[in-house]
Scaffold this motif. Structure first.
Motif, PDB file in Angstrom:
ATOM      1  N   LYS A 183      36.267  30.421  26.694  1.00 26.09           N
ATOM      2  CA  LYS A 183      36.357  31.859  26.431  1.00 26.09           C
ATOM      3  C   LYS A 183      36.472  32.116  24.926  1.00 26.09           C
ATOM      4  CE  LYS A 183      40.289  33.699  27.623  1.00 26.09           C
ATOM      5  NZ  LYS A 183      41.400  34.259  28.414  1.00 26.09           N
ATOM      6  N   ARG A 184      35.648  33.010  24.407  1.00 23.98           N
ATOM      7  CA  ARG A 184      35.709  33.387  22.997  1.00 23.98           C
ATOM      8  C   ARG A 184      36.846  34.388  22.792  1.00 23.98           C
ATOM      9  NH1 ARG A 184      31.749  33.762  18.670  1.00 23.98           N
ATOM     10  NH2 ARG A 184      32.290  35.407  17.220  1.00 23.98           N
ATOM     11  N   THR A 218      30.020  29.155  15.427  1.00 22.10           N
ATOM     12  CA  THR A 218      29.865  30.167  16.467  1.00 22.10           C
ATOM     13  C   THR A 218      28.610  30.003  17.323  1.00 22.10           C
ATOM     14  OG1 THR A 218      29.978  32.542  16.879  1.00 22.10           O
ATOM     15  CG2 THR A 218      28.723  31.860  14.928  1.00 22.10           C
ATOM     16  N   HIS A 236      30.262  29.758  25.745  1.00 27.23           N
ATOM     17  CA  HIS A 236      30.825  31.083  26.032  1.00 27.23           C
ATOM     18  C   HIS A 236      29.969  31.781  27.090  1.00 27.23           C
ATOM     19  CE1 HIS A 236      32.574  31.085  21.679  1.00 27.23           C
ATOM     20  NE2 HIS A 236      33.429  30.547  22.535  1.00 27.23           N
ATOM     21  N   SER A 242      37.967  29.554  20.421  1.00 31.77           N
ATOM     22  CA  SER A 242      37.757  29.469  21.865  1.00 31.77           C
ATOM     23  C   SER A 242      38.990  28.959  22.579  1.00 31.77           C
ATOM     24  CB  SER A 242      36.585  28.524  22.168  1.00 31.77           C
ATOM     25  OG  SER A 242      35.402  28.952  21.519  1.00 31.77           O
ATOM     26  N   ARG A 294      36.530  21.060  24.218  1.00 30.83           N
ATOM     27  CA  ARG A 294      36.312  22.043  25.291  1.00 30.83           C
ATOM     28  C   ARG A 294      37.114  21.655  26.529  1.00 30.83           C
ATOM     29  NH1 ARG A 294      30.893  20.881  24.039  1.00 30.83           N
ATOM     30  NH2 ARG A 294      30.417  20.332  26.213  1.00 30.83           N
ATOM     31  N   THR A 352      28.836  27.052  19.686  1.00 30.37           N
ATOM     32  CA  THR A 352      29.770  27.301  20.783  1.00 30.37           C
ATOM     33  C   THR A 352      29.241  28.336  21.771  1.00 30.37           C
ATOM     34  OG1 THR A 352      31.453  27.047  19.049  1.00 30.37           O
ATOM     35  CG2 THR A 352      32.235  27.588  21.242  1.00 30.37           C
TER      36      THR A 352
END
Length: 307
Positions: A186-187, A173, A180, A98, A158, A176
Motif C-alpha cells: 500500500k502506498r 516510485t 501498488h 509503502s 515487500r 514500486t
C-alpha cells in the motif's frame, strides 16, 4: 587465479535493475562497448547503492551508477575507495513510502518510532529514512527516529511489511507502482530530495591508472551516446524496451519519461547539487562534522564541475 592483465583490461559497471539503466542495455546490444579499447562487463546489483559501494570496496566492480546521497554519505563517512566522476540522471528521484496491504499505517504522520525495512545500511532506502525524519522534525534529543531491518533486496522488503516484520519501506516510485497497482503493498506517501538521482563513482585504483582512466572516459562517452538514443526514441522504441525488460505498463513508462532527465554530459557534476546533498545529510545526521569539501568527493581529472 585472476590474471592481472585481464583485470586491468576490463571495466565492470555496477547498476540497479531498473528502468533508469536501460541505456546500458542499449550500449551493450548495439555494440557501443565493443568499439572500446577495454572490455565492459555489466554487473547487476539488486541491493542498490549499499551493494555497489561494498562491491567497489572488494573490487568486484570498478564503476558504479549509484544514488547521489549514498555516494556522498559514504565518502564523508570514510569510504575512501571511490570518487564521484560524473552524473547519470540529473532529475531528482521520487521515493514512494509503502506499507503492508493490511497495515494500519495510512500516512507519513504516524511512522515515527516504527521499523523501516532497508536494503543495506548506507543505501538510499536507509539514508532517505533520515531525510524523512528531518523533514518531519523527528530528529530531536539524539533519539532514534526509527528501527531498521536490513533485508538486502526489494522483494524481501515487500514481504517484511506484509508479514509485520517491518512497518514501511522506501523505494523508487515507478519501480514500486506495479506492486501498488496489484495491491501487494500500500502506498502511503512520497518524498523527493533536492539533488540528482544517480551519479557515477569509480574505484580509486582505476583512477590512479592513466590507461584505465582514458578507458573510463570512453565508457562514459558510450553510455552518453546510448542515453541520447534512449531519449530520442522515447515515443516508441524506448518505451517498448522498458516494457519488455521490466514488464511495466505502457502508461507508467510514458509517465516516467515525463519526469526523467539524464545529464547531457555525463562528466558534469553540479557543485550546488553536491552542496545541497551534504547540507541535507548533515541536518539528517547521516554524516558527521567535519564534512568533506566538494573536491574531496570527486575526481577532478574526470568530473567537470559546473554550478
Amino acid at each position: 587465479m585472476t590474471n592481472t592483465a585481464e583485470v586491468t583490461n576490463i571495466i565492470r559497471i555496477g547498476y540497479v535493475p531498473e528502468h533508469f539503466s536501460t541505456p546500458l542495455y542499449i550500449a551493450k546490444d548495439l555494440g557501443y562497448f565493443d568499439q572500446l579499447s577495454v572490455k565492459v562487463e555489466l554487473v547487476l546489483c539488486p541491493g542498490g547503492t549499499g551493494e555497489m559501494t561494498s562491491k567497489l570496496h572488494d573490487k568486484s566492480i570498478d564503476l558504479a551508477i549509484a544514488l547521489t546521497e549514498g555516494l556522498v554519505a559514504g565518502i564523508n563517512n570514510g569510504q575512501d575507495w571511490y570518487k564521484i566522476v560524473g552524473t547519470y540522471v540529473d532529475a531528482p528521484l521520487c521515493w514512494a513510502l509503502s506499507a503492508g496491504k493490511n497495515s494500519n499505517h495510512s500516512s507519513i504522520d504516524n511512522l515515527h518510532k516504527t521499523n523501516v525495512a532497508i536494503s543495506r545500511y548506507g543505501s538510499g532506502s536507509h539514508i532517505m529514512a533520515f531525510v524523512l525524519a528531518n523533514q518531519q522534525h523527528w530528529l530531536k534529543n539524539n533519539e532514534k527516529p526509527f528501527d531498521f531491518t536490513v533485508l538486502n533486496n526489494f522483494k524481501a522488503m515487500r514481504d517484511a511489511v506484509n508479514d509485520g516484520t517491518s512497518d514501511f519501506f522506501m523505494w523508487e516510485t515507478f519501480t514500486t507502482k506495479p506492486y501498488h497497482d496489484s495491491g501487494e503493498v500500500k502506498r502511503i506517501g512520497e518524498i523527493t530530495p533536492q539533488w540528482p538521482a544517480f551519479m557515477f563513482a569509480a574505484h580509486t585504483d582505476l583512477l590512479r591508472d592513466n590507461n584505465r582512466k582514458q578507458a573510463l572516459l570512453e565508457v562514459l562517452q558510450s553510455i552518453q551516446k546510448a542515453t541520447a538514443l534512449f531519449i530520442q526514441q522515447k515515443e516508441d522504441e524506448s518505451i517498448k524496451r522498458v516494457m519488455d525488460n521490466l514488464d511495466y505498463d505502457e502508461q507508467d513508462v510514458r509517465a516516467w519519461f515525463k519526469t526523467v532527465s539524464y545529464a547531457k554530459n555525463h562528466r558534469h557534476v553540479s557543485t550546488e547539487a553536491l552542496q545541497v546533498t551534504l547540507e541535507t545529510l548533515e541536518k539528517a545526521d547521516v554524516v558527521k562534522q567535519p564534512i568533506k569539501t566538494i573536491n574531496d568527493l570527486i575526481d577532478v581529472d574526470i568530473a567537470i564541475l559546473i554550478e
